[in-house]
Enzyme design. Structure first.
Site, PDB file in Angstrom:
ATOM      1  N   GLU A 150       0.886  -1.164   0.000  1.00  0.00           N
ATOM      2  CA  GLU A 150       0.000   0.000   0.000  1.00  0.00           C
ATOM      3  C   GLU A 150       0.919   1.207   0.000  1.00  0.00           C
ATOM      4  O   GLU A 150       1.723   1.374   0.923  1.00  0.00           O
ATOM      5  CB  GLU A 150      -0.908   0.009   1.233  1.00  0.00           C
ATOM      6  CG  GLU A 150      -1.962  -1.078   1.218  1.00  0.00           C
ATOM      7  CD  GLU A 150      -2.897  -1.019   0.024  1.00  0.00           C
ATOM      8  OE1 GLU A 150      -3.052   0.074  -0.584  1.00  0.00           O
ATOM      9  OE2 GLU A 150      -3.463  -2.066  -0.328  1.00  0.00           O
ATOM     10  N   CYS A 175      -1.967   8.636   3.562  1.00  0.00           N
ATOM     11  CA  CYS A 175      -1.899   8.226   2.160  1.00  0.00           C
ATOM     12  C   CYS A 175      -3.208   8.574   1.470  1.00  0.00           C
ATOM     13  O   CYS A 175      -3.248   8.716   0.254  1.00  0.00           O
ATOM     14  CB  CYS A 175      -1.584   6.751   2.031  1.00  0.00           C
ATOM     15  SG  CYS A 175      -2.648   5.703   2.995  1.00  0.00           S
TER      16      CYS A 175
HETATM   17  P1  NAI Z   1       9.418   4.620   3.913  1.00  0.00           P
HETATM   18  O1  NAI Z   1       8.755   4.018   2.738  1.00  0.00           O
HETATM   19  O2  NAI Z   1      10.893   4.826   3.875  1.00  0.00           O
HETATM   20  O3  NAI Z   1       9.115   3.741   5.238  1.00  0.00           O
HETATM   21  C1  NAI Z   1       8.044   2.841   5.399  1.00  0.00           C
HETATM   22  C2  NAI Z   1       8.560   1.598   6.130  1.00  0.00           C
HETATM   23  O4  NAI Z   1       9.500   0.914   5.294  1.00  0.00           O
HETATM   24  C3  NAI Z   1       9.314   1.903   7.424  1.00  0.00           C
HETATM   25  O5  NAI Z   1       9.091   0.877   8.375  1.00  0.00           O
HETATM   26  C4  NAI Z   1      10.766   1.877   6.981  1.00  0.00           C
HETATM   27  O6  NAI Z   1      11.668   1.631   8.017  1.00  0.00           O
HETATM   28  C5  NAI Z   1      10.730   0.735   5.979  1.00  0.00           C
HETATM   29  N1  NAI Z   1      11.840   0.742   5.011  1.00  0.00           N
HETATM   30  C6  NAI Z   1      12.592   1.788   4.605  1.00  0.00           C
HETATM   31  N2  NAI Z   1      13.527   1.384   3.735  1.00  0.00           N
HETATM   32  C7  NAI Z   1      13.359   0.050   3.569  1.00  0.00           C
HETATM   33  C8  NAI Z   1      14.021  -0.940   2.787  1.00  0.00           C
HETATM   34  N3  NAI Z   1      15.043  -0.639   1.993  1.00  0.00           N
HETATM   35  N4  NAI Z   1      13.578  -2.212   2.864  1.00  0.00           N
HETATM   36  C9  NAI Z   1      12.533  -2.543   3.637  1.00  0.00           C
HETATM   37  N5  NAI Z   1      11.884  -1.653   4.403  1.00  0.00           N
HETATM   38  C10 NAI Z   1      12.284  -0.362   4.376  1.00  0.00           C
HETATM   39  O7  NAI Z   1       8.679   5.978   4.244  1.00  0.00           O
HETATM   40  P2  NAI Z   1       9.237   7.221   5.106  1.00  0.00           P
HETATM   41  O8  NAI Z   1      10.701   7.417   4.816  1.00  0.00           O
HETATM   42  O9  NAI Z   1       8.809   7.015   6.496  1.00  0.00           O
HETATM   43  O10 NAI Z   1       8.403   8.406   4.473  1.00  0.00           O
HETATM   44  C11 NAI Z   1       8.811   8.998   3.258  1.00  0.00           C
HETATM   45  C12 NAI Z   1       7.613   9.374   2.414  1.00  0.00           C
HETATM   46  O11 NAI Z   1       6.866   8.191   2.072  1.00  0.00           O
HETATM   47  C13 NAI Z   1       6.596  10.270   3.083  1.00  0.00           C
HETATM   48  O12 NAI Z   1       6.962  11.593   3.017  1.00  0.00           O
HETATM   49  C14 NAI Z   1       5.360   9.958   2.277  1.00  0.00           C
HETATM   50  O13 NAI Z   1       5.364  10.684   1.083  1.00  0.00           O
HETATM   51  C15 NAI Z   1       5.489   8.486   1.968  1.00  0.00           C
HETATM   52  N6  NAI Z   1       4.741   7.654   2.922  1.00  0.00           N
HETATM   53  C16 NAI Z   1       3.528   7.157   2.574  1.00  0.00           C
HETATM   54  C17 NAI Z   1       2.793   6.445   3.490  1.00  0.00           C
HETATM   55  C18 NAI Z   1       1.468   5.897   3.177  1.00  0.00           C
HETATM   56  O14 NAI Z   1       0.650   5.755   4.067  1.00  0.00           O
HETATM   57  N7  NAI Z   1       1.219   5.517   1.961  1.00  0.00           N
HETATM   58  C19 NAI Z   1       3.259   6.205   4.851  1.00  0.00           C
HETATM   59  C20 NAI Z   1       4.565   6.742   5.121  1.00  0.00           C
HETATM   60  C21 NAI Z   1       5.253   7.426   4.174  1.00  0.00           C
END
Ligand code: NAI
Ligand code: MG
Length: 482
Positions: A250, A284
């Site tokens: 998602e 999101c």
């Molecule tokens: P992210 O996508 O980096 O983090 C989400 C999860 O994935 C966290 O638990 C993180 O530790 C993990 N993660 C990060 N790198 C990974 C990797 N290489 N392999 C496996 N898992 C990994 O999101 P972040 O940095 O918290 O937020 C950045 C942007 O992402 C936000 O500004 C927003 O635009 C978007 N976002 C969208 C969300 C949604 O609900 N669709 C939720 C959070 C962020």
């Protein structure tokens, strides 16, 4: 209940402190420490997967109603403690107290729902074409599920992944977001004390790059369910699919709220305020694109700007605030950068947000409303994830649909209209997974399928009965009696 000084990881029934600790601070007041959390590494993931693999067969073989008792007990405690734990959630993430409490209630609801789900049919029977032969299809657990979640809904998203994973008989290795692990830690604590056998639920708190990646790569993880950014999700899906694991994503959104000439203006403005700025825009499902048709555009923009100027922003625990601080320094920088990008692209910030002094050291950002923007601008195409919305003017419904669909994303779209015909067309032609009519883009319910089209989702839908698709696999048996 007393808080441990350092919250340990939970691996195979053990509480494990690593050699590294991360301190989590309150984004409403950076001087306040919310908690200290042991950081796991790749070796901890390997142990967690081993523990989960050892526990999965017995857990999966238990009768559903037996698993249900544990989920229902956890739901009861989550509900009872919603005020206490919701306060903690607001302190770690920065969303308002009402939202923090609401999120724990939602988690309770999800565990109740999936406890019930564990009583429902586990398959179907078919007649064979051959006499005396029967065909049975059983929805069996997939085995070990990796759960990777973001910081913006630190308990609801983990709950809507972990509850079905457990209900359908899987063991779990769970990595919450490092920025907000407190709610996740308590969720696991409640579930483990409710009676989950050792190893059925393992918590590994750590970085995405190390711990998240180790979960994605581990051949002992049968499926990974992820919510977060599109960029990370895309790479993760390639890794998991590369070893033929199951994957569910998602991802982001750039969701449109379309306001048509015949809309009830109050409803439209309320949908925009709630949908675009609620939870500090960190959803999101946020409606960060507001598409208004010519006849209503000026009145809509004026009324919305008026509301935004009086919106109260401040400490998440202050009951008077509409939204709290931005969740992190990194997210604040991203939001501020987009304000400059929008202005450099030539859009007008009719309401110009900026950092504000709310009395405590925190990441406070007042709302921004861009007008005079064009659909191809970055502020109209990219997910900002903050209290920022961009208004685009459309000629009519056709034009509004074209603009709404001109996006790499397709999570949810809303329309404000009094016309049944327009609403019907919108439901059919908006290229999204979910539509809303005279409602904000946010506010999905726990028992209905959740997910999007295009770059917003990948794999089967989440929530409701649809969750079964990801968390089970069909086993078909042909049986001849005697
Ligand atoms: P992210 O996508 O980096 O983090 C989400 C999860 O994935 C966290 O638990 C993180 O530790 C993990 N993660 C990060 N790198 C990974 C990797 N290489 N392999 C496996 N898992 C990994 O999101 P972040 O940095 O918290 O937020 C950045 C942007 O992402 C936000 O500004 C927003 O635009 C978007 N976002 C969208 C969300 C949604 O609900 N669709 C939720 C959070 C962020
Ligand atoms: Mg990241």
């Amino acid at each position: 209940m007393s808080e441990p000084t350092v919250h340990p990881n939970r691996i195979g029934g053990e509480e494990r402190l690593g050699d590294d600790v991360r301190t989590v601070r309150n984004p409403s007041d950076l001087e306040e420490v919310v908690g200290r959390f042991a950081r796991a590494g790749a070796a901890d993931v390997a142990d967690a997967v081993e523990a989960a693999r050892a526990a999965a067969p017995a857990w999966g073989a238990r009768p559903g109603p037996d698993r249900a008792r544990i989920l229902a007990a956890a739901a009861g405690e989550l509900r009872e403690r919603a005020d206490e734990l919701g306060t903690l959630l607001s302190r770690e993430e920065g969303k308002t107290l009402a939202e923090g409490i609401g999120e724990f209630r939602r988690a309770a609801e999800l565990f109740d729902y999936y406890a019930q789900e564990a009583y429902r049919p586990v398959g179907t029977l078919l007649d064979s074409a051959r006499p005396g032969v029967g065909i049975e299809v059983r929805h069996a657990p997939i085995g070990v599920v990796g759960v990777i979640t973001p910081w913006n809904f630190p308990v609801a998203i983990p709950a809507w992944k972990i509850a079905p994973a457990l209900a359908y008989g899987n063991a779990v290795v769970f990595k919450p977001a490092e920025q907000a692990p407190a709610s996740a830690w308590h969720l696991c604590d409640v579930l483990i004390r409710a009676g989950l056998p050792d190893g059925v639920l393992n918590l590994v708190i750590g970085s995405g790059r190390e711990v998240g990646a180790a979960i994605a790569e581990h051949p002992g993880v049968d499926g990974v369910t992820f919510t977060g950014s599109t960029e990370i999700g895309r790479a993760l899906a390639a890794t998991v699919a590369g070893r033929l694991g199951k994957v569910q994503l998602e991802l982001g959104g750039k969701n449109a709220l379309v306001v048509l000439d015949d809309a009830d203006l109050d409803v439209a403005v309320e949908c925009a305020v709630q949908g675009a700025y609620g939870s500090t825009g960190q959803r999101c499902t946020a409606s960060s694109r507001l598409i208004a048709t010519r006849g209503v555009h000026d009145a809509f923009v004026e009324a919305l700007a008026e509301r935004l100027r009086s919106l109260r922003v401040g400490h998440a625990l202050d009951p008077e605030v509409f939204y709290g601080p931005v969740a992190s320094e990194a997210q604040l920088r991203q939001d501020l950068a987009y304000l400059e990008i929008g202005e450099a692209e030539g859009a007008t910030a009719l309401v110009r947000g900026g950092e504000i002094d709310a009395g405590r050291p925190g990441h406070y950002l007042s709302p921004t409303l861009f007008v005079g923007a064009r659909p191809e601008m970055r502020i109209a195409q990219e997910e900002i994830f903050g209290p920022v919305a961009t208004v685009l003017e459309a000629q009519d419904l056709d034009d509004a649909l074209r603009i709404a669909n001109d996006s790499p994303y397709g999570l949810v779209a809303a329309v404000a209209t009094r016309s049944l015909a327009a609403a019907e067309r919108f439901k059919r032609e908006a290229e999204v997974g979910m539509t809303m009519v005279n409602l904000p883009t946010a506010g999905q319910e726990a028992h209905a399928p959740f997910g999007g089209a295009k770059a917003s989702s990948y794999g089967p839908r989440e929530q409701g009965r649809y969750a079964r698709e990801f968390f089970t696999t069909a086993r078909t048996a042909y049986v001849r009696a005697g």
